[in-house]
Design a protein around this motif. Structure first.
Motif: not given
Length: 176
Positions: A38-59
């Motif tokens: 949860s404390s990691q502030s860098s997240v990968e950008t999801p591809g257009a067809d990839a599932a989006i992990d909303a929890c990973a979008l805010i550091g």
């Protein structure tokens, strides 16, 4: 003063629960991410067809700064419209992110209000709408998304600015 603050906290919490409850909690049994993740502030950008992990979008650093301690996100929503909520259970403060369904913000523009409902919110920066104190609707990735910052020490413009800041961080990570 304490009864007013408690009442306000209840209203903010009830509003957040109502809004997140509308998305449907399909991930009740999902294990929350660890505090280290949860404390990691860098997240990968999801591809257009990839599932989006909303929890990973805010550091995690952003969440800890707003809520006063590291808090793991709890996924809510659906695969098509994912969402995440972070709640400091000691203070009843929270941050909630909802990613809208695909094609709900065509060409990076929020849809106008439904006829007969009048204006919704007030215009914000970058094509955003401020729906309520600390709650911003924003276009990103062809979707209409919302972020809500329900923190007692942040009211009015401070809450709006915190929500806009998070919306900008999320916008840069959603595929266009």
């Amino acid at each position: 003063m304490a009864p007013i603050r408690t009442a306000f906290a209840f209203v903010v919490l009830a509003t957040g629960l109502t809004l997140t409850g509308c998305a449907g909690d399909t991930a009740e049994d999902a294990e929350p991410e660890s505090q280290a993740e949860s404390s990691q502030s860098s997240v990968e950008t999801p591809g257009a067809d990839a599932a989006i992990d909303a929890c990973a979008l805010i550091g995690g650093d952003d969440i800890a700064e707003l809520l006063g301690q590291p808090v793991a996100g709890r996924p809510i929503g659906t695969p098509e419209a994912p969402a995440c909520t972070w709640e400091n259970r000691d203070t009843y403060e929270s941050v909630t992110l909802e990613i809208g369904s695909p094609n709900t913000a065509a060409n990076g523009t929020l849809a106008p209000p439904e006829p007969g409902f009048g204006e919704v919110g007030t215009p914000g920066p970058d094509g955003m709408r401020i729906l309520a104190s600390g709650m911003v609707e924003f276009p990103a990735g062809g979707r209409s998304n919302t972020v809500q910052v329900a923190v007692l020490s942040l009211l009015g413009p401070d809450a709006d600015n915190a929500a806009v800041d998070l919306a900008r961080k999320v916008t840069s990570q959603l595929p266009q």
